[in-house]
Structure formats: structure tokens, C-alpha cells
Design a protein around this motif. Structure first.
Motif, PDB file in Angstrom:
ATOM      1  N   ASN A   1       6.103   1.283   5.277  1.00 28.12           N
ATOM      2  CA  ASN A   1       4.714   0.939   4.970  1.00 28.12           C
ATOM      3  C   ASN A   1       4.025   0.192   6.110  1.00 28.12           C
ATOM      4  OD1 ASN A   1       5.230   2.094   2.474  1.00 28.12           O
ATOM      5  ND2 ASN A   1       4.124   0.507   1.357  1.00 28.12           N
TER       6      ASN A   1
ATOM      7  N   THR B   1      -1.894   2.155   5.268  1.00 27.05           N
ATOM      8  CA  THR B   1      -1.725   0.716   5.441  1.00 27.05           C
ATOM      9  C   THR B   1      -2.277   0.267   6.783  1.00 27.05           C
ATOM     10  OG1 THR B   1       0.265   0.732   4.060  1.00 27.05           O
ATOM     11  CG2 THR B   1      -0.028  -1.149   5.532  1.00 27.05           C
TER      12      THR B   1
ATOM     13  N   ILE C   1      -4.014  -4.218   0.041  1.00 25.81           N
ATOM     14  CA  ILE C   1      -3.257  -3.370   0.956  1.00 25.81           C
ATOM     15  C   ILE C   1      -1.758  -3.653   0.853  1.00 25.81           C
ATOM     16  CG2 ILE C   1      -2.829  -2.848   3.393  1.00 25.81           C
ATOM     17  CD1 ILE C   1      -5.816  -3.558   3.869  1.00 25.81           C
TER      18      ILE C   1
END
Length: 300
Positions: free
Chosen positions: A241, A248, A261
Motif C-alpha cells: 500500500n 495511496t 487514505i
């Protein structure tokens, strides 16, 4: 003609549907809602569930933001036009039990004041321990929805997910994949209304496929060693991520709301130096299964 307000409204309803279904599945905790506004235009509803029976941390986010295209956005997306609208729903579920999977979903819509638009999204699953029969069930459900809209969608989007949810520095996939798509328009052989319906169907599918994974065995026994492995796999999830995920990185670079986020990250994660699983262990078998182009439907 399909208007952006209708898309926003249907995404809001999908968020409600998913949250209600996940609360029923968990049976203990409820989602906490955090409403927020974006100074440049729009806002969203971040909903987080923590410390449930099943779910340790889960988030279901809705946002609809608009405003002028910034220099950073233009550099990232190469857009023509001055104003944009972006809306969508994103979900990540991190369970307590190491034998229950992490699952992620995102459906989104983007349009410019020039009339350009596209849809994106998908669902993917990251088991801490791969169960190929459960992976098969998951992929069959995804294929069933894809086939309702286009005969090529499942295979095309499965490959897209295999390539996207891949950790190059580890040479392994994040999990057992799923489907992923981006920048779809009517040029892809499906009308704008059908593309919205497809996104909504995927949203409503999410709690069903997650419940299927959980209800196979709601309370499997586990050890401290299993927890350590779960946290190690969560560490891989964090790596992907923060290092590889375009959404992201885009949010962080364009001044997105940080709490929303980073909602995708787990409560706890670990990194062990030079970890080597025991030979023929479930951990070793899972690592061997983290590869692209596995046909879960035919080969399991």
C-alpha cells in the motif's frame, strides 16, 4: 443521460448497504462515522469498525470531491480541463483470526469538465493462509458478476489484478488476486449506465463474498505462531500500500485526507528479519501460492 449526482447517490447507498451487512456479519461492533469536508470542494463519510467479533479493523469510505485541477494532479494524470469530480467507495477489512482473510474493494468514478470520464475498481482477497477451495469460490462469484456485463471482463480484469497486486521487491502477489480495472468508458463495449451498474453490483457483492469466507468456519483455532504469521503478512500488505499502490501514493501527493487514505492499514503488523518458513508448513505452502496466473476456477 446519466448524471454525476445519480452516481454519487448510488455510491452512498452502496456504502450504507455494505456497512449494514458487515455489522450483521460481525455481530458485535458498529461502524463509527466521521463526516469531513474538503476545502476545495466536496467531502466524504469515513466509517470505521474496530474490535468486533470477526473484524479487528475495517473501513468503508465514501467520498465525492470536486474542484480545480491542481498542478500535481495534472502531472499525475495528464488531464485536459480545469475542473474535476471524483467519487467512490473503498473498503479494507482486517480480521482478528489468522485463518480469515483480508479483503479489499474499491469502486470509483472520475469526470472532467471537458466531458471525459471513466470508471475503475475491483475486489481482491489476501488470505494469511491460502485455502484454494475458498479462493475458487471467491473467483467464481467474481466471474459470475463480470459475465453479466461482458464475456471478456473476468479474464481481462483477473490478469489486471494479478499484475497490479504484485510486490516486485518481494516477487510475490499480495494475495490470491481478484479483479481490477481502471479507466473504463463506453469505448470498452459497455454503456456508461452499465458501467455504473457493474460498480454497484460489485459493491453489493462484497459483503456476500466476505461472509462466505468467514462463515465457512467462524472460529478456527489458532496459535501465537499463527498470529505472528498473520502480522508478517500484514506487513507485506503495508509494504504494497505504501510503496506500490497508485491510489495511496496519488492521495498522499495531492493533499488527500490522510486518515481516510491510511484507513487501509492494519492495527498491528510485523517485520521479521530474513524469515524462512518451516519446510512443508502452511506458511511455506502459502508463500508458494503467492504467484500470478493461478487459475483458481479450473485448477482447484
Amino acid at each position: 443521460m446519466l448524471e454525476s449526482n445519480e452516481i454519487i447517490d448510488r455510491f452512498k447507498k452502496v456504502q450504507d448497504y455494505i456497512c449494514n451487512a458487515l455489522e450483521q456479519l460481525d455481530g458485535k461492533s458498529k461502524f463509527h462515522e466521521d463526516n469531513w469536508n474538503r476545502e476545495e470542494g466536496g467531502g466524504g463519510r469515513t466509517r470505521v469498525l474496530t474490535d468486533g467479533n470477526i473484524i479487528e479493523k475495517g473501513g468503508v469510505n465514501f467520498s465525492a470531491v470536486h474542484g480545480p485541477v491542481s498542478t500535481v494532479m495534472n502531472k499525475q494524470l495528464g488531464l485536459d480541463g480545469n475542473e474535476f469530480l471524483a467519487t467512490g467507495v473503498s473498503i479494507v477489512i482486517h480480521p482478528h483470526n489468522p485463518f480469515h482473510p483480508i479483503m479489499h474493494m474499491n469502486v470509483r468514478y472520475f469526470e472532467m469538465d471537458t466531458g471525459e470520464y471513466w470508471f475503475g475498481g475491483g475486489i481482491d482477497m489476501t488470505p494469511h493462509y491460502i485455502d484454494f477451495q475458498l479462493a475458487k469460490r471467491f473467483h467464481l462469484d467474481l466471474k459470475k458478476v463480470c459475465d453479466q456485463y461482458h464475456p471478456d471482463f473476468y479474464l481481462k480484469f483477473k490478469k489486471w489484478a494479478d499484475d497490479y497486486f504484485f510486490i516486485p521487491h518481494r516477487n510475490e502477489t499480495r494475495g490470491v488476486g481478484g479483479i481490477f480495472y481502471d479507466k473504463l468508458t463506453e469505448k470498452d463495449g459497455v454503456s456508461k449506465t452499465q458501467l455504473l451498474d457493474f460498480a454497484i453490483d460489485l459493491g453489493e457483492l462484497f459483503p456476500k463474498v466476505y461472509a462466505d469466507q468467514i462463515n465457512e468456519n467462524r472460529t478456527p483455532e489458532f496459535s501465537n505462531e499463527n498470529i505472528e504469521w498473520r502480522n508478517l503478512r500484514r506487513g507485506r500488505y503495508v509494504e504494497f500500500n505504501l510503496v506500490n499502490d497508485r491510489g495511496t501514493k496519488f492521495g498522499l501527493k495531492t493533499g488527500g485526507r490522510i486518515e481516510s487514505i491510511l484507513m487501509s492499514l492494519p492495527k498491528d503488523a510485523s517485520w521479521f528479519y530474513d524469515f524462512k518458513p518451516k519446510k512443508d508448513s502452511l506458511e511455506e505452502k502459502t508463500l508458494h501460492g503467492l504467484r500470478k496466473e493461478v487459475d483458481y476456477i479450473r485448477n482447484t
